[in-house]
Design an enzyme around this catalytic site. Structure first.
Site, short mmCIF file in Angstrom:
data_model
loop_
_atom_site.label_atom_id
_atom_site.label_comp_id
_atom_site.label_asym_id
_atom_site.label_seq_id
_atom_site.Cartn_x
_atom_site.Cartn_y
_atom_site.Cartn_z
CB THR A 73 -0.82 -0.04 1.49
OG1 THR A 73 -1.82 -1.20 1.18
CG2 THR A 73 -1.86 1.13 1.17
CG ASN A 161 -6.21 -9.24 -4.65
OD1 ASN A 161 -6.01 -8.83 -5.81
ND2 ASN A 161 -6.97 -9.11 -3.91
CD GLN A 191 -1.60 -12.08 -3.63
OE1 GLN A 191 -1.16 -13.32 -3.45
NE2 GLN A 191 -2.25 -11.39 -3.08
CB SER A 211 3.03 -6.91 0.45
OG SER A 211 2.29 -5.84 0.95
CG HIS A 213 1.59 -9.40 4.78
ND1 HIS A 213 0.37 -9.67 4.90
CD2 HIS A 213 1.58 -8.24 4.05
CE1 HIS A 213 -0.45 -9.09 3.95
NE2 HIS A 213 0.33 -7.87 3.72
CB THR A 249 14.49 4.24 12.48
OG1 THR A 249 15.15 5.60 12.90
CG2 THR A 249 15.56 3.25 12.91
CB CYS A 338 -9.20 -5.45 1.93
SG CYS A 338 -7.68 -5.87 1.62
N1 PLP Z 1 -1.86 -5.51 -3.98
C1 PLP Z 1 -2.33 -6.80 -4.02
C2 PLP Z 1 -2.41 -7.46 -5.45
C3 PLP Z 1 -2.75 -7.14 -2.79
O1 PLP Z 1 -3.12 -8.75 -2.74
C4 PLP Z 1 -2.54 -6.50 -1.62
C5 PLP Z 1 -2.82 -7.22 -0.48
O2 PLP Z 1 -3.99 -7.68 -0.37
C6 PLP Z 1 -2.16 -5.18 -1.67
C7 PLP Z 1 -1.84 -4.73 -2.87
C8 PLP Z 1 -1.92 -4.40 -0.49
O3 PLP Z 1 -0.91 -4.97 0.18
P1 PLP Z 1 -0.65 -4.52 1.89
O4 PLP Z 1 -1.92 -4.59 2.62
O5 PLP Z 1 0.37 -5.36 2.28
O6 PLP Z 1 -0.37 -3.04 1.79
#
Ligand code: PLP
Length: 652
Positions: A73, A161, A191, A211, A213, A249, A338
């Site tokens: 994001t 996603n 992804q 990302s 995670h 930081t 989300c």
């Molecule tokens: N873009 C895609 C394709 C995603 O799947 C996600 C998270 O679901 C994001 C952006 C946003 O990632 P984050 O919430 O880790 O910032």
């Protein structure tokens, strides 16, 4: 306790053990500030740079910027801000730079939301335009060809996603080249990492956010690639970290963990290969087809990541399926995480032109490249349990309830309606059915072989009754000549009340249930009967009872244990749906729970008020339904009634 099978990796993944070790070591042994010039700082700096070097090799970016940040994001904001600032500068110099902000119609919401936000904040006044996708979820290249010459920024994700659909980035690049588009190009690679080969340095991609995670690093760490020479404006200013590109930081534990994942990717000894992942997916596909013979997959497998499946099952809503999967211990999601809280249709599937019903009923199952065969075995077994559970009709006879004969509550969007059943006559009468539940109610009747005798409404609003009649035939309203009829061995009577009607069900002088809709109760009507209203917050009340409050009603796990020790005869009651119970029976501190779905509580409230004296402890998945059950009974004056706060989910 049911074993947890986590199949929601596109929402987030667990953390790789090596990443946990690396984060721990960074916090314990290498805690220096990488901006410090002493030895502790230099060690932290070396750690950060090793992670960055691994990142460069993995994404194929020997040049350009690769900077760590908090996640995609943030990376998307930075890319959009950079592109829009460049547009302003180019315009000021009188250069042509396009007037469209073009984004794939299936992008993650972070993209169009950021485009709209920064376009507004910076006053760039560009036009946002969604680039349509075809039925396979792939970008419509002929439309891109038409629009690209006028685009200032083009955003096309590498893989989706929700569906796993992989974009044809080479073809998109070809179009941008062919028409000499002035556009900057952002490709959301969230992804794709670890699932698709990436060679960013060889492409004309300007910005690529990631990302951690989504691939076994912790939340709160990500990175952004920016092509050498692409415009760049920092989103965050301050101490000048990351060479002034992203101040603040650094999240060194996160960087160390992400670095460990990137190194594992590079070594190629940790994650499963594409071919192995395809085998895993195929096993899940077969299990799903066997469990749900009518299943429809919502994206072509040939164009999708080997780790994502998106499907709908006719006649089942995504919340039905999610609850059943959760009860079976299989964690999946509806569309994107989300928006999982809202049962809205998916904008991704809508863009692919799927019928709205199928889009709103979609379920996503996703795993990561660390998946092992034991997990796939367990997932297949869990899916088979879900298939058997879904086949259980909500109206199937249950040990506690017998055949539906009596009352079922229907809730939707804050409204409550009621279905009265006569099992012998296979007939049903609906009272104030919520419109949003009409299709589901009709499905229940069809599956149970019941015919709809009447769809009644208490007030002036007959929209729900009319919807049900559209599904099942007939016209809303009281269709009988007399003001009372025999039904299910009892009597259903109609009494005019104000501008509407009140319906009384039970013995002639002593109704068991009084359907009042939204109107205030006529005290003499209730005569001790249970009032069934139309407001889901307070569906049931009785005038004669002295209501009890909610004090000390919600118990956490420890308090629940103490209660069970104090009252060994206490009844643990699982108010989840019959099918959820079928997918995975509930236990609380080793005690098996009896199943009484919330929808049948009103019907059985008399039993708990006048017959059953044992203390009651209601449980459900998240604690919401059991809270309602306990509250309703307390309002009816039932003492010794509790519920489990946070639900069984917190017990796993
Ligand atoms: N873009 C895609 C394709 C995603 O799947 C996600 C998270 O679901 C994001 C952006 C946003 O990632 P984050 O919430 O880790 O910032």
């Amino acid at each position: 306790m049911t074993m947890e099978i986590y199949l929601d990796a596109n929402a987030t993944s667990p953390v790789l053990p090596a990443a946990i070790d690396a984060a721990t070591a960074a916090m314990r042994d290498c805690f220096g500030n990488p901006s410090s010039s002493h030895a502790a700082g230099l060690r932290a700096r070396a750690l950060r740079e090793a992670a960055r070097a691994a990142a460069r090799r993995v994404i194929g970016a020997p040049t350009g910027r690769v900077m760590f940040n908090s996640g995609a994001t943030e990376g998307i904001q930075t890319a959009v801000l950079s592109a829009l600032c460049a547009v302003r500068e180019r315009r000021a110099r009188g250069e042509a730079c396009g007037e469209l902000l073009l984004y794939g119609a299936t992008e993650h919401k972070a993209v169009p939301e950021s485009l709209a936000h920064w376009n507004r904040v910076l006053g760039t006044g560009l036009e946002l335009r969604a680039l349509p996708v075809d039925a396979d979820g792939r970008h419509r290249l002929e439309i891109l060809r038409e629009l690209a010459p006028r685009a200032a920024l083009v955003c096309t994700m590498a893989a989706n996603n929700e569906t796993g659909v992989v974009s044809d980035l080479a073809a998109i690049e070809g179009v941008l080249e062919d028409c000499a588009s002035p556009a900057l190009w952002m490709v959301d690679c969230v992804q794709a990492l670890g699932k698709l080969p990436l060679d960013l340095g060889r492409s004309r991609i300007d910005y690529a956010p990631f990302s951690g995670h989504k691939l076994y690093a912790p939340k709160g760490i990500g990175m952004l690639y920016v092509r050498e020479g692409a415009p760049y404006t920092p989103l965050m200013c301050g101490g000048g970290q990351e060479e002034g590109q992203r101040s603040g930081t650094e999240n060194m534990a996160g960087i160390a963990a992400f670095g460990a994942v990137l190194e594992a990717l590079e070594r190629g000894d940790t994650f499963r290969t594409h071919a192995e992942l395809l085998v895993c997916r195929e096993r899940l596909v077969q299990a799903l087809r066997a469990a749900f013979p009518d299943i429809a997959f919502n994206a072509p497998l040939a164009h999708a990541l080997p780790t994502t499946l998106n499907f709908s099952v006719p006649g089942a809503s995504s919340s039905d399926l999610l609850e059943i999967f959760d009860a079976a211990g299989v964690r999946v999601s509806a569309g994107s995480a989300c928006s999982a809280a809202k049962a809205a249709p998916s904008h991704v599937l809508d863009a692919m032109g799927l019928p709205p019903g199928r889009s709103a009923a979609a379920v996503r199952l996703s795993f990561g490249p660390l998946v092992d065969d034991a997990t796939i075995d367990a997932a297949c077994a869990g899916i088979a349990r879900c298939g058997r559970a879904l086949a259980l009709s909500v109206l199937a006879p249950s040990p506690l309830l017998g055949r539906p004969h009596g009352l079922v509550q229907l809730d939707a969007e804050g409204k409550t309606g009621w279905l009265l059943f006569d099992a012998d006559a296979r007939a049903c009468i609906a009272i104030d059915p919520p419109a949003a539940q009409a299709a589901r109610a009709a499905g229940m009747l069809r599956a149970g072989g019941y015919r709809l005798l009447a769809a009644l409404h208490t007030g002036l609003d007959d929209a729900g009754a009319a919807s049900l009649c559209r599904e099942c035939g007939g016209a809303p309203g009281w269709p009988f000549a007399a003001d009372a009829i025999a039904f299910g061995g009892e009597r259903l009577g109609r009494v005019e009340h104000g501008a509407g009607n009140v319906y009384l069900f039970g013995a002639a002088q002593e109704p068991r249930f009084v359907f009042t809709g939204g109107c205030e109760l006529w005290p003499e009507l209730a005569q001790g009967g249970v009032r069934c209203g139309a407001d889901s917050e307070r569906p049931v009340a009785v005038s004669a009872a002295v209501p009890l409050g909610d004090e000390d009603m919600e118990l956490d796990s420890e308090a629940a244990l103490r209660l069970l020790e104090q009252y060994p005869d206490a009844l643990v009651i699982d108010v989840r749906d019959l099918r959820e119970h079928g997918a995975g029976e509930a236990r609380l501190h080793g005690r098996p729970a009896h199943n009484l779905p919330l929808a049948r509580l009103a019907e059985h409230s008399g039993h708990f008020l006048h017959g059953e004296r044992r203390p009651l402890l209601f449980v459900c998945r998240s604690g919401a339904r059991s809270l309602r059950a306990a509250r309703v009974l307390r309002q009816l004056g039932r003492g010794q009634t509790w519920c489990l706060a946070g639900g069984l989910a917190l017990m796993d």
